[in-house]
Design a protein around this motif. Structure first.
Motif, PDB file in Angstrom:
ATOM      1  N   ALA A   1      -3.811  12.581 -13.054  1.00 19.89           N
ATOM      2  CA  ALA A   1      -3.421  10.799 -12.677  1.00 19.89           C
ATOM      3  C   ALA A   1      -4.102   9.704 -13.132  1.00 19.89           C
ATOM      4  N   ARG A   2      -5.061   9.995 -13.486  1.00 20.90           N
ATOM      5  CA  ARG A   2      -5.456   8.844 -13.786  1.00 20.90           C
ATOM      6  C   ARG A   2      -4.843   8.559 -15.244  1.00 20.90           C
ATOM      7  N   LYS A   3      -5.183   9.537 -16.244  1.00 19.03           N
ATOM      8  CA  LYS A   3      -4.352   9.205 -17.246  1.00 19.03           C
ATOM      9  C   LYS A   3      -3.064   8.464 -17.028  1.00 19.03           C
ATOM     10  N   GLU A   4      -2.178   8.877 -16.185  1.00 23.18           N
ATOM     11  CA  GLU A   4      -0.566   7.725 -15.882  1.00 23.18           C
ATOM     12  C   GLU A   4      -1.097   6.481 -15.642  1.00 23.18           C
ATOM     13  N   LEU A   5      -1.271   6.731 -14.807  1.00 22.02           N
ATOM     14  CA  LEU A   5      -2.133   5.073 -14.269  1.00 22.02           C
ATOM     15  C   LEU A   5      -2.715   4.105 -15.139  1.00 22.02           C
TER      16      LEU A   5
ATOM     17  N   LEU B   1       0.635  -0.989  -0.079  1.00 21.34           N
ATOM     18  CA  LEU B   1      -0.221   0.197  -0.112  1.00 21.34           C
ATOM     19  C   LEU B   1       0.966   1.065   0.126  1.00 21.34           C
ATOM     20  N   ASP B   2       1.740   1.302   0.837  1.00 21.36           N
ATOM     21  CA  ASP B   2       2.732   2.040   0.507  1.00 21.36           C
ATOM     22  C   ASP B   2       3.465   2.469  -0.415  1.00 21.36           C
ATOM     23  N   GLU B   3       3.627   1.632  -1.267  1.00 18.13           N
ATOM     24  CA  GLU B   3       4.384   1.588  -2.723  1.00 18.13           C
ATOM     25  C   GLU B   3       3.003   2.612  -3.406  1.00 18.13           C
ATOM     26  N   ARG B   4       2.482   1.804  -3.608  1.00 18.97           N
ATOM     27  CA  ARG B   4       1.108   2.334  -4.389  1.00 18.97           C
ATOM     28  C   ARG B   4       0.269   3.388  -4.302  1.00 18.97           C
ATOM     29  N   SER B   5       0.282   3.873  -3.199  1.00 16.23           N
ATOM     30  CA  SER B   5      -0.195   5.417  -3.225  1.00 16.23           C
ATOM     31  C   SER B   5       1.067   5.980  -2.953  1.00 16.23           C
ATOM     32  N   GLN B   6       2.570   5.687  -2.812  1.00 14.00           N
ATOM     33  CA  GLN B   6       4.132   6.866  -3.697  1.00 14.00           C
ATOM     34  C   GLN B   6       3.653   6.729  -5.554  1.00 14.00           C
ATOM     35  N   ALA B   7       3.016   5.719  -6.149  1.00 14.05           N
ATOM     36  CA  ALA B   7       2.644   5.783  -7.588  1.00 14.05           C
ATOM     37  C   ALA B   7       1.572   6.608  -7.928  1.00 14.05           C
ATOM     38  N   VAL B   8       0.504   6.759  -6.649  1.00 15.60           N
ATOM     39  CA  VAL B   8      -0.368   7.665  -7.221  1.00 15.60           C
ATOM     40  C   VAL B   8       0.012   9.320  -6.910  1.00 15.60           C
ATOM     41  N   TYR B   9       1.397   9.415  -5.628  1.00 15.37           N
ATOM     42  CA  TYR B   9       1.319  10.999  -5.659  1.00 15.37           C
ATOM     43  C   TYR B   9       2.536  11.253  -6.517  1.00 15.37           C
ATOM     44  N   ASP B  10       2.629  10.817  -7.111  1.00 10.83           N
ATOM     45  CA  ASP B  10       3.818  10.578  -8.255  1.00 10.83           C
ATOM     46  C   ASP B  10       3.004  10.771  -9.581  1.00 10.83           C
ATOM     47  N   ALA B  11       2.016  10.543  -9.981  1.00 11.30           N
ATOM     48  CA  ALA B  11       1.726  10.697 -11.069  1.00 11.30           C
ATOM     49  C   ALA B  11       0.619  11.136 -11.104  1.00 11.30           C
ATOM     50  N   LEU B  12      -0.010  12.638  -9.088  1.00  4.57           N
ATOM     51  CA  LEU B  12      -0.665  13.569  -9.161  1.00  4.57           C
ATOM     52  C   LEU B  12      -0.184  15.063 -10.291  1.00  4.57           C
ATOM     53  N   ALA B  13       1.484  15.040  -9.767  1.00  2.00           N
ATOM     54  CA  ALA B  13       2.309  15.637  -9.798  1.00  2.00           C
ATOM     55  C   ALA B  13       2.028  17.489  -9.598  1.00  2.00           C
ATOM     56  N   LEU B  14       2.103  17.362  -7.736  1.00  2.00           N
ATOM     57  CA  LEU B  14       1.664  17.652  -6.885  1.00  2.00           C
ATOM     58  C   LEU B  14       2.747  18.322  -6.151  1.00  2.00           C
ATOM     59  N   PRO B  15       3.924  19.123  -7.480  1.00  5.46           N
ATOM     60  CA  PRO B  15       5.124  19.874  -6.337  1.00  5.46           C
ATOM     61  C   PRO B  15       5.173  21.011  -5.595  1.00  5.46           C
ATOM     62  N   ASP B  16       3.862  21.561  -5.868  1.00  3.70           N
ATOM     63  CA  ASP B  16       4.019  22.692  -4.510  1.00  3.70           C
ATOM     64  C   ASP B  16       3.222  22.590  -2.750  1.00  3.70           C
ATOM     65  N   ALA B  17       2.400  21.136  -3.281  1.00  8.58           N
ATOM     66  CA  ALA B  17       1.405  20.644  -2.348  1.00  8.58           C
ATOM     67  C   ALA B  17       2.500  20.391  -1.720  1.00  8.58           C
ATOM     68  N   ARG B  18       1.923  20.603  -0.168  1.00  8.99           N
ATOM     69  CA  ARG B  18       2.445  19.950   1.142  1.00  8.99           C
ATOM     70  C   ARG B  18       1.907  19.292   2.318  1.00  8.99           C
TER      71      ARG B  18
END
Length: 219
Positions: free
Chosen positions: A139-143, A59-76
């Motif tokens: 994220a939908r497109k990338e995943l 789950l940790d790895e898959r949620s990381q994949a989601v974060y990468d796909a969201l592409a939100l570098p300015d989020a905290r």
């Protein structure tokens, strides 16, 4: 040597005996098959077996994949709403089969012993709705390109949410926007029976892995 004299009567008796034996064997086979079928219906489909610690790492790895796909570098990372560990839940893992017919009458039906689901979530802040809409589309497109399957994608006045399942069965991920420019990523493992010998924590629950995602935002 004298030839055996087989009369038509004895031949008919032999045929009847053979037919009777075959009939008994067929009936016994059918009875065994019926008994096994009924046992399966009574007990229900068995839960898959999975190590909760391995599930939490997945789950940790898959949620990381989601974060990468969201592409939100300015989020905290919202540290007040983001845990460092996954958690287990037994209440969503119902008992199965006809043996549970009375559970429908119970306001608090029992769960299946030795079966848990593993969940994990964290929240991003500083994500306005307009940016969240774009991020979920990205994220939908990338995943999807990576083989994930969309189970729900809502974008209306009531809810902004994307739910997907990764290529390997056993889990799902939901990304949901909330007021206050917050975006929550929730990972859920399907209910599974943990194997004998699973390490348990002091509360008697299966031990889980420490969580790291999203690694770019963890201290």
């Amino acid at each position: 040597m004298a030839e055996m004299n087989v009369t038509p009567q004895s031949r008919r008796k032999a045929v009847r005996a053979t037919a009777t034996g075959l009939g008994i064997a067929a009936a016994l086979t059918g009875f065994i098959g019926l008994a096994r079928w009924f046992e399966g219906v009574w007990v229900g489909d068995p839960y898959p077996v999975a190590d909760p610690a391995a599930t939490s790492r997945a789950l940790d790895e898959r949620s990381q994949a989601v974060y990468d796909a969201l592409a939100l570098p300015d989020a905290r990372l919202d540290t007040e709403r983001s845990g460092v560990r996954a958690y287990t839940d037994t209440y969503t893992c119902d008992r199965r089969g006809l043996r549970t017919w009375s559970d429908a009458l119970d306001p608090s039906p029992p769960s299946e012993p030795g079966v848990v689901s593993v969940s994990y979530d964290w929240t991003l802040r500083d994500v306005p709705r307009a940016r969240a809409v774009t991020a979920l589309k990205d994220a939908r497109k990338e995943l999807t390109r990576q083989g994930w399957r969309v189970t729900e994608h809502r974008d209306d006045r009531y809810r902004l949410e994307l739910s997907m399942r990764p290529p390997k069965a056993g889990s799902s991920i939901a990304v949901t926007a909330y007021p206050g420019d917050r975006l929550e990523v929730s990972a859920y493992g399907d209910c599974a029976r943990y194997p004998a010998g699973t390490a348990m924590d002091i509360d008697g629950d299966p031990e889980l892995a420490d969580m790291r995602a999203p690694v770019q935002l963890r201290g």
